[in-house]
Design an enzyme around this catalytic site. Structure first.
Site: not given
Ligand code: GLA
Length: 751
Positions: A60, A467, A500, A502-503, A545, A567
């Protein structure tokens, strides 16, 4: 099949078991018509014909319930919208007292034309000429070529504003065999002035009236993918992440069904998953009429996209579908789609994910050549195929206070460089992997000292550390180039098979030279670097990761081989995490480690059998300190790894059935079964057991009724033999009274 009837102006997108239809109304609006499972007896060419839809309540002239394929601010909207644009001027002359009304924030999208194109080239090259090209780094091309590259049809519907210089092209790419449509949109400034886009979803989605039971996941570090099922409220419920990564708090996928009309293996379930790893939002909106719609795409928080004259922008995609086989069926469609069309196809690489060893929990920052070499020998002896050195190998990174940004091998840790270790790993027949976190710097690093302004910050304002680290500004071209060349050199100088990536923090003060575009530019930069690396090093494998499972979505899966799911390696916690992950993502990409008996995250002590039974549900990895294990335990590890290798093709490529879910049974029973039904893996884990509970066996699925199967355990012993019919009707007895932490895995094979 894409079908258009020029008389009724109805578009039908016909998939294996579902249909999606919309039409052009008499004013030129593109309005949704229907989306759902096709009647089982419908011919494969059956389509919706109309006419007469205008008399249905949805059609409508009440703008509130009008179902735009892309809803816009203006044009009658008074609720949530998918697109908002500010136009700096009217095309007609303004009287002076109208000028204060500018910008004109009213977009009306009207049909201009359409075309159906075939994606003859799948890949990151946006100059392919294909209708499915994407903005470099974003998702419609899905990074690398997937394993199946047969061309698919894409419908592109071009819409324009009748008076303003603006166009939007809505794109629909069909993967009919999995009932999946990828939707994205392209917006273009066709005028002489810059335009500002204030909100942009990749798609507006409309669900059948009353489809208001939402399944989604939420969580945090060590608690990713917690499943929630809820009734949508009236109004708006959003799931979102305001971050430059996908995030832990929520994950960009959903399932929706009518309450009481769907279950694990039955009922119609709608689903969607964004192929994007940046700030995202899916806003579900339920109207008074129980109409349910969703606006899925960029998060409007701090969003701004400026289009210069002549510029256009292509969004990433959302993969959507509807399935008549319940939540499990929806998961299986997403898994098959990810396996075939999203995950990069290994160039000459291992067809199955290798068994990984990661030394993080074994040695943390206490790295040395001797220590790692000792681990490599034990890992190789137990059957590990990929040995990965984690954090701590570079710069001044002796703990997490320093070194991020300085990606050169630390002579304090490896005086002779990494080569002796890599050579040893290769000599032992394993692949070599290395941890990196390329988007970050510690203030205590040479990179930060050289370029203190290369990080996200607002000039003159404090920079929040998380961190002990800060985030690089990927809005700067030179930063993206720097990160690329650092990684390129690392890979050129060393025989690295796997990284791997990571971040480990969220963006806080998002000050960038790119302005608010940083929310998109960061993700585009990550994608670009990964794509370029994979092109330059076709055998390279990447794990995504982000403090565990903080970057998991179809966009990152298009350029990585696996993800670090969490983790949290406690096997019991992990069942929940893995169950939530499995709603949308395939086991092949789900890295799962067996770690110490005494778990480092939770302190819980769990038997080795349970730790393996849970980890063998995904890509198996080992994270325990092998130097602490007795020979007998090392031999047990080896026997589990050998067992896993016998059936991993079923886990990594088969179909998943969640036979019993934690929610109902306090136990998780799952099955992976090959497409031909000849082989299966049956896995039981009991989380919670109360005296007096008797769990019935869970009938299996997807086997061949007439065939006979043997079920063998880790030692190869036949523990059960039955026909497919029996197994699918009664199940495998023997687990009824297994107490907490009871588990077992069986490998079924047709004889
Ligand atoms: C993060 C990742 C872990 C490891 C640490 C290293 O926490 O998730 O698996 O690699 O960093 O500092």
């Amino acid at each position: 099949m894409i079908h258009f009837d020029p008389t009724t102006k109805i578009f039908n997108l016909v998939l294996a078991t579902s249909t999606y239809a919309f039409y052009v109304d008499s004013e030129g609006r593109l309005l949704h018509l229907a989306w759902g499972a096709r009647p089982a007896d419908a011919a494969s060419t059956a389509v919706l014909h109309g006419p007469g839809f205008e008399s249905l309540p949805h059609f409508d002239q009440l703008p509130l319930t009008r179902r735009y394929e892309l809803s816009t601010l203006g044009d009658g909207a008074m609720q949530e919208v998918s697109l908002a644009v500010g136009f700096p001027a009217l095309s007609a002359d303004l009287t002076s007292d109208e000028a204060p009304h500018l910008p004109v924030r009213d977009v009306r999208l009207r049909y201009l034309s359409h075309e159906i194109v075939s994606d003859h080239k799948v890949g990151p090259d946006p100059s392919s000429g294909s209708g499915c090209s994407a903005q470099p780094g974003l998702a419609p091309t899905h990074g690398q070529p997937g394993c199946v590259t047969t061309p698919r049809e894409t419908l592109r519907v071009r819409l324009t504003d009748p008076t303003q210089p603006f166009e939007a092209t809505l794109c629909y790419r069909l993967t009919p065999e999995h009932d999946i449509i990828e939707r994205w949109c392209e917006v273009a400034n066709t005028g002489p002035e810059p335009l500002t886009i204030e909100a942009l979803a990749f798609a507006t989605l409309h669900f059948p009236n009353g489809a208001n039971e939402l399944t989604s996941v939420s969580g945090w570090w060590a608690r990713e993918f917690m499943v929630a099922r809820e009734r949508l409220p009236m109004g708006v419920r959003t799931i979102e992440q305001r971050a430059v990564q996908t995030g832990h708090c929520a994950n960009p996928f959903f399932m929706l069904n009518r309450p009481g009309q769907a279950w694990e293996e039955t009922g119609e379930v709608y689903f969607g998953a964004l192929a994007y790893s940046g700030a995202w939002r899916i806003a579900f909106e339920q109207l008074f009429s129980l109409d349910v719609r969703a606006h899925a795409g960029y998060n409007p928080f701090d969003f701004s996209l400026t289009l210069a004259p002549g510029d256009s922008h292509t969004t990433p995609a959302i993969a959507i579908g509807v399935c008549p086989e319940g939540w499990g069926g929806a998961s299986r469609r997403l898994h098959a789609f990810a396996l075939e069309r999203v995950l990069p196809c290994p160039a000459d690489g291992p067809a199955l994910r290798p068994v990984l060893y990661n030394s993080w929990e074994a040695t943390y920052f206490n790295l040395s050549l001797e220590g790692q070499i000792a681990l490599t020998h034990k890992a190789a002896a137990m059957g590990v195929e990929l040995f990965c050195v984690d954090d701590g190998w570079f710069g001044g990174r002796r703990d997490d206070h320093a070194g991020l940004g300085d990606w050169t091998v630390s002579p304090d840790v490896f005086p002779g460089g990494l080569k002796p270790l890599i050579d040893e790993v290769h000599r032992l027949g394993m692949q070599f992997g290395l941890w990196v976190e390329p988007e970050m710097v510690n203030p205590d690093s040479d990179l930060y000292r050289a370029h203190p302004n290369w990080i996200l910050h607002f000039p003159g304002r404090p920079r929040t550390e998380w961190r002990y680290q800060l985030m690089l500004d990927f809005g700067r071209r030179e930063v993206v180039e720097h990160v690329y060349s650092v990684l390129e050199n690392l890979l050129k100088d060393h025989a690295i098979d796997f990284i791997k990536w990571d971040m480990n923090r969220y963006a806080t003060e998002p000050g960038s030279v790119a302005g608010q575009a940083i929310w998109r530019a960061h993700t585009a930069g990550v994608y670009e670097i990964m794509d370029r690396l994979r092109e330059a090093f076709p055998r390279l494998q990447i794990e995504s990761c982000a403090s565990g499972g903080g970057r998991v979505d179809l966009g990152i899966l298009a350029r990585t081989d696996q993800v670090w799911t969490s983790d949290n390696t406690d096997a019991l916690d992990r069942i929940r995490i893995q169950e939530g992950y499995s709603l949308a993502y395939p086991a092949r990409a789900m890295e799962a480690w067996v770690t110490h008996r005494h778990n480092h995250q939770t302190g819980r002590i769990l038997p080795l059998s349970l730790r393996f039974d849970v980890a063998m549900r995904g890509g198996l990895g080992i994270g325990a300190n092998l130097n602490e294990l007795e020979d007998a335990e090392l031999a047990e590890y080896a026997s589990y790894i050998a067992f896993y290798k016998r059936f991993r093709h079923v886990v990594q490529g088969g179909k998943l059935h969640r036979l019993q879910r934690l929610e109902e049974w306090g136990a998780s029973v799952i099955e992976y079964v090959t497409a031909d039904g000849r082989e299966a893996v049956y896995s039981v884990v009991v989380f919670d057991h109360q005296l007096g509970w008797v769990r019935p066996p869970a009938p299996l699925r997807g086997l061949n009724s007439d065939a006979t199967y043997t079920a063998t355990d880790r030692h190869g012993a036949e523990v059960y033999r039955a026909t497919g019919f029996d197994l699918m009707t009664v199940g495998i007895p023997g687990d009824a009274s297994g107490g907490p932490s009871y588990s077992r895995t069986l490998h079924l094979k047709q004889v």
